[in-house]
Enzyme design. Structure first.
Site, PDB file in Angstrom:
ATOM      1  N   GLY A  34       1.228  -1.109  -0.025  1.00 15.58           N
ATOM      2  CA  GLY A  34       0.437  -0.154  -0.530  1.00 15.58           C
ATOM      3  C   GLY A  34       0.860   0.933  -0.283  1.00 15.58           C
ATOM      4  O   GLY A  34       1.703   0.953   0.319  1.00 15.58           O
ATOM      5  N   ASN A  42       4.272  -1.431   9.042  1.00 11.69           N
ATOM      6  CA  ASN A  42       3.960  -2.802   8.398  1.00 11.69           C
ATOM      7  C   ASN A  42       3.456  -3.830  10.499  1.00 11.69           C
ATOM      8  O   ASN A  42       2.710  -4.238  11.002  1.00 11.69           O
ATOM      9  CB  ASN A  42       3.562  -3.905   7.272  1.00 11.69           C
ATOM     10  CG  ASN A  42       3.314  -3.132   6.597  1.00 11.69           C
ATOM     11  OD1 ASN A  42       2.816  -2.695   5.845  1.00 11.69           O
ATOM     12  ND2 ASN A  42       2.397  -4.244   5.423  1.00 11.69           N
ATOM     13  N   SER A 171     -12.405   3.607  12.790  1.00 14.95           N
ATOM     14  CA  SER A 171     -11.498   4.499  14.296  1.00 14.95           C
ATOM     15  C   SER A 171     -10.026   4.006  14.913  1.00 14.95           C
ATOM     16  O   SER A 171      -9.498   4.889  16.088  1.00 14.95           O
ATOM     17  CB  SER A 171     -12.521   4.420  15.274  1.00 14.95           C
ATOM     18  OG  SER A 171     -12.525   2.689  15.739  1.00 14.95           O
ATOM     19  N   ARG A 181       2.069   7.938   6.841  1.00 14.62           N
ATOM     20  CA  ARG A 181       2.087   7.457   5.542  1.00 14.62           C
ATOM     21  C   ARG A 181       1.959   7.706   3.887  1.00 14.62           C
ATOM     22  O   ARG A 181       2.511   7.602   3.249  1.00 14.62           O
ATOM     23  CB  ARG A 181       0.756   5.665   5.500  1.00 14.62           C
ATOM     24  CG  ARG A 181       0.719   5.055   6.742  1.00 14.62           C
ATOM     25  CD  ARG A 181       1.511   3.673   6.152  1.00 14.62           C
ATOM     26  NE  ARG A 181       0.984   3.375   4.687  1.00 14.62           N
ATOM     27  CZ  ARG A 181       1.026   2.231   4.971  1.00 14.62           C
ATOM     28  NH1 ARG A 181       2.087   1.131   5.441  1.00 14.62           N
ATOM     29  NH2 ARG A 181       0.059   1.367   3.644  1.00 14.62           N
ATOM     30  N   HIS A 256      -7.805  -6.156   6.771  1.00  8.17           N
ATOM     31  CA  HIS A 256      -6.382  -6.694   5.922  1.00  8.17           C
ATOM     32  C   HIS A 256      -5.150  -7.196   6.346  1.00  8.17           C
ATOM     33  O   HIS A 256      -4.469  -7.420   6.458  1.00  8.17           O
ATOM     34  CB  HIS A 256      -6.294  -6.018   4.192  1.00  8.17           C
ATOM     35  CG  HIS A 256      -5.706  -6.757   3.800  1.00  8.17           C
ATOM     36  ND1 HIS A 256      -5.431  -7.988   2.826  1.00  8.17           N
ATOM     37  CD2 HIS A 256      -4.501  -5.917   2.397  1.00  8.17           C
ATOM     38  CE1 HIS A 256      -4.702  -8.350   1.763  1.00  8.17           C
ATOM     39  NE2 HIS A 256      -3.390  -6.988   2.238  1.00  8.17           N
ATOM     40  N   TRP A 257      -5.074  -6.028   7.613  1.00  4.27           N
ATOM     41  CA  TRP A 257      -4.166  -6.271   8.646  1.00  4.27           C
ATOM     42  C   TRP A 257      -4.103  -6.225  10.198  1.00  4.27           C
ATOM     43  O   TRP A 257      -4.249  -6.262  10.645  1.00  4.27           O
ATOM     44  CB  TRP A 257      -3.896  -3.986   9.151  1.00  4.27           C
ATOM     45  CG  TRP A 257      -3.071  -3.206   8.210  1.00  4.27           C
ATOM     46  CD1 TRP A 257      -2.506  -4.205   6.846  1.00  4.27           C
ATOM     47  CD2 TRP A 257      -3.003  -2.233   7.656  1.00  4.27           C
ATOM     48  NE1 TRP A 257      -1.746  -3.083   6.476  1.00  4.27           N
ATOM     49  CE2 TRP A 257      -2.312  -1.649   6.723  1.00  4.27           C
ATOM     50  CE3 TRP A 257      -2.966  -0.922   9.033  1.00  4.27           C
ATOM     51  CZ2 TRP A 257      -2.039  -0.539   5.899  1.00  4.27           C
ATOM     52  CZ3 TRP A 257      -2.878  -0.003   8.287  1.00  4.27           C
ATOM     53  CH2 TRP A 257      -2.169   0.675   6.967  1.00  4.27           C
TER      54      TRP A 257
END
Length: 277
Positions: A34, A42, A171, A181, A256-257
């Site tokens: 990403g 990550n 949140s 990022r 996804h994380w």
């Protein structure tokens, strides 16, 4: 956790930055793709816990973080897989465990198929390289990832919309995380040459079509967030069926994380899997 300055490996003229923390069997953590991604970004919630039992090596893939750029038009994920094997050679590591997140999962699979003797056990977390059974693909999350630098270009609003698709509970996303990022995503080198931009005649390798996957000897743990909107859960069903010694863990209320949203459970699960004889 206070991280020391990253180390640098010169891999065929590509300078790759990496963290090297702890002692014990080698464990390579490979991040996803990403905007603004890097090894530390990550795995910031995992490095300390895992390094108590393992030598944890966390590279910034070329094209991300502090590492040099990935050459345009090179195979995805094959070129990155080659560089990780070169990093193992640089560090004189014959075999290592792997944790691969998203793109990092695809890279791990590619290494396992091309150089099976270099991989001990592997954890694939919402990995790329597969195909869903019924879900529409590519997902909106993948489309956003690939097109992030197109059109109007990167912005805080586009990044926030993208990151929100990565998690079950938006949140949890802090302004500090978004700022970090965005700063990484706005690197002029990356804007000029986005690492996930596919050149003419270059496609993301469909690893699930490779017959070698059905012959992989590695103990494999596939971890998926039930609410993953980037790589849909049913993609994991295909990989679980193909890899002979794979098992699938599905985390509820998780996007996804998984390593970030459910860090404590993730860390305990990974340590249990890697230390189980």
């Amino acid at each position: 956790m206070q991280m020391a300055e990253m180390k640098i490996a010169d891999l065929g003229g590509i300078k790759l930055h990496y963290d090297d923390v702890g002692e014990g069997p080698a464990l390579i953590l490979i991040h996803g793709s990403g905007p603004g991604a890097s090894g530390r970004a990550n795995f910031i919630r995992n490095i300390e816990a895992l390094s108590k039992d393992f030598r944890v090596i966390v590279p910034d893939l070329p094209g991300f973080g502090q590492s040099d750029m990935k050459p345009a038009g090179t195979p995805i994920p094959g070129w990155w897989a080659d560089k990780i094997v070169e990093l193992l050679d640089h560090l004189d590591i014959a075999k290592a465990h792997f944790v691969g997140n998203s793109l990092g999962g695809a890279i791990t699979l590619k290494i396992a198929m091309e150089s099976p003797s270099r991989v001990d056990r592997m954890i694939l977390m919402g990995p790329g390289g597969g195909t869903p059974v019924t879900s529409v693909f590519p997902t909106e999350g993948i489309k956003t990832l690939v097109s992030f630098y197109d059109g109007p270009g990167p912005s805080l609003e586009r990044l926030k919309a993208f990151i929100n698709q990565f998690v079950y509970d938006p949140s949890q996303i802090t302004e500090e995380l978004l700022a970090e990022r965005l700063k990484a995503a706005m690197d002029p080198r990356v804007i000029a040459q986005p690492p996930m931009r596919l050149g003419p005649g270059v496609a993301f390798e469909e690893l699930w079509r490779d017959p070698r996957m059905a012959k992989l000897p590695h103990e494999t743990l596939i971890i998926w967030g039930r609410e993953d909107r980037v790589m849909p859960l049913d993609t994991g069903f295909v990989l679980m069926k193909q890899i002979p010694r794979a098992r699938l863990l599905v985390m509820p209320q998780c996007g996804h994380w998984a390593q970030w949203e459910h860090a404590d459970e993730f860390n305990k699960t990974v340590l249990g899997f890697l230390k189980n004889d």
